[in-house]
Design a protein around this motif. Structure first.
Motif, PDB file in Angstrom:
ATOM      1  N   ILE A 167       4.874  10.282   4.002  1.00  0.00           N
ATOM      2  CA  ILE A 167       4.411   9.287   3.041  1.00  0.00           C
ATOM      3  C   ILE A 167       5.307   8.057   3.113  1.00  0.00           C
ATOM      4  O   ILE A 167       6.538   8.159   3.046  1.00  0.00           O
ATOM      5  CB  ILE A 167       4.425   9.848   1.609  1.00  0.00           C
ATOM      6  CG1 ILE A 167       3.461  11.047   1.503  1.00  0.00           C
ATOM      7  CG2 ILE A 167       4.041   8.777   0.593  1.00  0.00           C
ATOM      8  CD1 ILE A 167       3.505  11.746   0.162  1.00  0.00           C
ATOM      9  N   THR A 168       4.665   6.908   3.265  1.00  0.00           N
ATOM     10  CA  THR A 168       5.375   5.625   3.206  1.00  0.00           C
ATOM     11  C   THR A 168       4.864   4.882   1.974  1.00  0.00           C
ATOM     12  O   THR A 168       3.721   4.393   1.956  1.00  0.00           O
ATOM     13  CB  THR A 168       5.129   4.799   4.478  1.00  0.00           C
ATOM     14  OG1 THR A 168       5.515   5.567   5.626  1.00  0.00           O
ATOM     15  CG2 THR A 168       5.933   3.512   4.443  1.00  0.00           C
ATOM     16  N   ASN A 169       5.711   4.812   0.960  1.00  0.00           N
ATOM     17  CA  ASN A 169       5.282   4.251  -0.317  1.00  0.00           C
ATOM     18  C   ASN A 169       5.907   2.877  -0.524  1.00  0.00           C
ATOM     19  O   ASN A 169       7.066   2.744  -0.911  1.00  0.00           O
ATOM     20  CB  ASN A 169       5.675   5.197  -1.456  1.00  0.00           C
ATOM     21  CG  ASN A 169       5.081   4.760  -2.786  1.00  0.00           C
ATOM     22  OD1 ASN A 169       4.278   3.834  -2.840  1.00  0.00           O
ATOM     23  ND2 ASN A 169       5.484   5.429  -3.849  1.00  0.00           N
ATOM     24  N   ASN A 170       5.101   1.844  -0.237  1.00  0.00           N
ATOM     25  CA  ASN A 170       5.547   0.468  -0.471  1.00  0.00           C
ATOM     26  C   ASN A 170       4.916  -0.123  -1.718  1.00  0.00           C
ATOM     27  O   ASN A 170       5.018  -1.329  -1.956  1.00  0.00           O
ATOM     28  CB  ASN A 170       5.200  -0.411   0.746  1.00  0.00           C
ATOM     29  CG  ASN A 170       5.976   0.016   1.985  1.00  0.00           C
ATOM     30  OD1 ASN A 170       7.169   0.320   1.906  1.00  0.00           O
ATOM     31  ND2 ASN A 170       5.292   0.048   3.122  1.00  0.00           N
ATOM     32  N   GLU A 202       0.425  23.266  -3.482  1.00  0.00           N
ATOM     33  CA  GLU A 202       0.739  22.029  -4.195  1.00  0.00           C
ATOM     34  C   GLU A 202       2.233  22.002  -4.467  1.00  0.00           C
ATOM     35  O   GLU A 202       2.848  22.994  -4.844  1.00  0.00           O
ATOM     36  CB  GLU A 202      -0.053  21.958  -5.508  1.00  0.00           C
ATOM     37  CG  GLU A 202       0.127  20.677  -6.274  1.00  0.00           C
ATOM     38  CD  GLU A 202      -0.781  20.611  -7.491  1.00  0.00           C
ATOM     39  OE1 GLU A 202      -0.331  20.123  -8.543  1.00  0.00           O
ATOM     40  OE2 GLU A 202      -1.938  21.077  -7.371  1.00  0.00           O
ATOM     41  N   SER A 203       2.837  20.854  -4.233  1.00  0.00           N
ATOM     42  CA  SER A 203       4.282  20.686  -4.486  1.00  0.00           C
ATOM     43  C   SER A 203       4.505  19.440  -5.318  1.00  0.00           C
ATOM     44  O   SER A 203       3.699  18.505  -5.294  1.00  0.00           O
ATOM     45  CB  SER A 203       5.056  20.599  -3.175  1.00  0.00           C
ATOM     46  OG  SER A 203       4.661  19.455  -2.440  1.00  0.00           O
ATOM     47  N   LYS A 208       0.810  -1.209   0.000  1.00  0.00           N
ATOM     48  CA  LYS A 208       0.000   0.000   0.000  1.00  0.00           C
ATOM     49  C   LYS A 208       0.849   1.267   0.000  1.00  0.00           C
ATOM     50  O   LYS A 208       2.025   1.248   0.330  1.00  0.00           O
ATOM     51  CB  LYS A 208      -0.916   0.015   1.227  1.00  0.00           C
ATOM     52  CG  LYS A 208      -1.906  -1.135   1.313  1.00  0.00           C
ATOM     53  CD  LYS A 208      -2.746  -1.004   2.564  1.00  0.00           C
ATOM     54  CE  LYS A 208      -3.766  -2.137   2.668  1.00  0.00           C
ATOM     55  NZ  LYS A 208      -4.609  -2.017   3.895  1.00  0.00           N
ATOM     56  N   LEU A 209       0.166   2.361  -0.353  1.00  0.00           N
ATOM     57  CA  LEU A 209       0.718   3.713  -0.171  1.00  0.00           C
ATOM     58  C   LEU A 209       0.086   4.275   1.098  1.00  0.00           C
ATOM     59  O   LEU A 209      -1.138   4.360   1.208  1.00  0.00           O
ATOM     60  CB  LEU A 209       0.378   4.590  -1.378  1.00  0.00           C
ATOM     61  CG  LEU A 209       0.749   6.079  -1.260  1.00  0.00           C
ATOM     62  CD1 LEU A 209       2.262   6.260  -1.175  1.00  0.00           C
ATOM     63  CD2 LEU A 209       0.182   6.866  -2.431  1.00  0.00           C
ATOM     64  N   SER A 258       4.576   5.754  -8.301  1.00  0.00           N
ATOM     65  CA  SER A 258       5.390   6.899  -7.917  1.00  0.00           C
ATOM     66  C   SER A 258       4.485   8.057  -7.477  1.00  0.00           C
ATOM     67  O   SER A 258       3.446   8.307  -8.098  1.00  0.00           O
ATOM     68  CB  SER A 258       6.271   7.363  -9.081  1.00  0.00           C
ATOM     69  OG  SER A 258       7.171   6.347  -9.461  1.00  0.00           O
ATOM     70  N   VAL A 259       4.863   8.760  -6.408  1.00  0.00           N
ATOM     71  CA  VAL A 259       4.139   9.938  -5.947  1.00  0.00           C
ATOM     72  C   VAL A 259       4.670  11.139  -6.724  1.00  0.00           C
ATOM     73  O   VAL A 259       5.830  11.521  -6.579  1.00  0.00           O
ATOM     74  CB  VAL A 259       4.311  10.154  -4.432  1.00  0.00           C
ATOM     75  CG1 VAL A 259       3.591  11.430  -3.989  1.00  0.00           C
ATOM     76  CG2 VAL A 259       3.794   8.942  -3.659  1.00  0.00           C
TER      77      VAL A 259
END
Length: 267
Positions: free
Chosen positions: A228-231, A265-266, A204-205, A235-236
Motif C-alpha cells: 500500500i502506498t498511501n499519499n 482480515e488484519s 491517491k491511495l 488512514s488505512v
C-alpha cells in the motif's frame, strides 16, 4: 446394513474401495475414486462386482455412470420439479456377462477376480471426452442440503432389465470424481493494482497485490503480497483479503455465481 465406502488394502498392498448393497447381495470394488482427464484421454472407470448368484437367479446385474448437475437447493424441490439434471454417461450389463463386453483386464481386476472367485465380474467404462469435471459451488451462509455443482456416481443394481427402477436393497451407489490434470506451467506472477481518489485529498491511495503463482491445488496455501502506498490524507485502518469462487452457470440464461471461500482480515 450396507457397508460404508471402505478404504482398505489387499494382500499386495493395493488400495481398494468397497461398498455393498443394503442386503449384501452385490458388492462393488474400485481401485480409486478420482479419475483424471489428461486432455488427450480420461482414466477408465474399472473394477469388479461380486454377486450372490443364488439371490440374483434369473435377474441381471447392471451398472452405469451417472453425472448430475444440481443448480438449486434441495429444499426448493417441490411438486416433482427438481433443480437437477441427470446425464447417463455410460451403462452396461455386468451379469450375465455379454461376450461383446469382454476386454483385457487391468492388474487390479486380475487380482480381485483371483481373490473373490467365480462370482466376481469385471466392468469397464470410458467417460465421454466432453463430460464436465466434478465441481462443487461453495454454499452461501444459510444454505442447507446438498450443494450445487456437478457430481458423478457409479451405480450397480439387480433387475430384470436396465429401464426398471431397482429396489434400494439391491442397489450400490458409490460417489466418484472426474478431475482435470493441471500440470505446473511457469508463468509470470499474477499482479494487480488499483488506486482510489478521495474528496479533499491531495493524492491517491495506491494498492498493489501479487501472488506467488497462478494455479493452486486443493489444500495448498495461497501466499498474497499486499503493498500500500498511501499519499492521501486518509488512514488505512484494516486490510481484508478474500478468495472468491466465481462460476458461470448456463441454463435458460447465463448467470454468474459468486461466493467467498476463505477470507482474512488484519488491522
Amino acid at each position: 446394513m450396507a457397508n460404508d465406502d471402505f478404504d482398505g488394502k489387499d494382500k499386495s498392498g493395493t488400495r481398494v474401495f468397497k461398498k455393498s448393497s443394503p442386503n449384501g447381495k452385490i458388492t462393488v470394488y474400485l481401485g480409486k475414486r478420482d479419475f483424471l482427464d489428461h486432455l488427450s484421454h480420461t482414466d477408465p472407470v474399472d473394477g469388479v462386482i461380486l454377486i450372490d448368484p443364488d439371490y440374483v437367479q434369473n435377474q441381471k446385474v447392471y451398472a452405469h455412470v451417472l453425472a448430475a448437475f444440481r443448480y438449486g437447493r434441495e429444499d426448493l424441490d417441490v411438486l416433482g420439479l427438481t433443480f437437477r439434471k441427470d446425464l447417463y454417461l455410460a451403462s452396461a450389463q455386468i451379469y450375465p456377462q455379454e461376450p461383446s463386453e469382454k476386454r483385457p483386464l487391468s492388474r487390479l481386476q486380475e487380482r480381485l477376480l483371483k481373490k473373490l472367485g467365480e462370482n466376481a465380474y469385471p466392468f469397464y467404462f470410458e467417460l465421454p471426452p466432453q463430460s464436465p469435471a466434478s465441481v462443487t459451488l461453495q454454499p452461501a451462509p444459510g444454505d442447507t442440503g446438498k450443494p450445487c455443482g456437478v457430481d458423478y456416481e457409479l451405480k450397480a443394481y439387480i433387475g430384470p432389465n436396465p429401464d426398471e427402477k431397482p429396489h434400494k436393497k439391491d442397489t450400490v451407489r458409490l460417489a466418484i470424481r472426474k478431475l482435470y490434470y493441471a500440470p505446473e506451467v511457469s508463468k509470470e506472477q499474477p499482479y494487480m493494482e488499483t488506486s482510489k481518489d478521495f474528496v479533499m485529498s491531495p493524492a491517491k491511495l495506491h494498492l498493489e497485490v501479487t501472488l506467488d503463482k497462478e494455479m493452486y491445488y486443493h489444500g495448498e496455501s495461497i501466499a498474497v503480497n499486499v503493498q500500500i502506498t498511501n499519499n492521501s490524507n486518509k488512514s488505512v485502518k484494516r486490510i481484508k483479503v478474500a478468495v472468491v469462487q466465481v462460476a458461470d452457470i448456463c441454463l435458460f440464461s447465463t448467470a454468474k455465481y459468486k461466493c467467498t471461500v476463505a477470507e482474512i482480515e488484519s488491522e
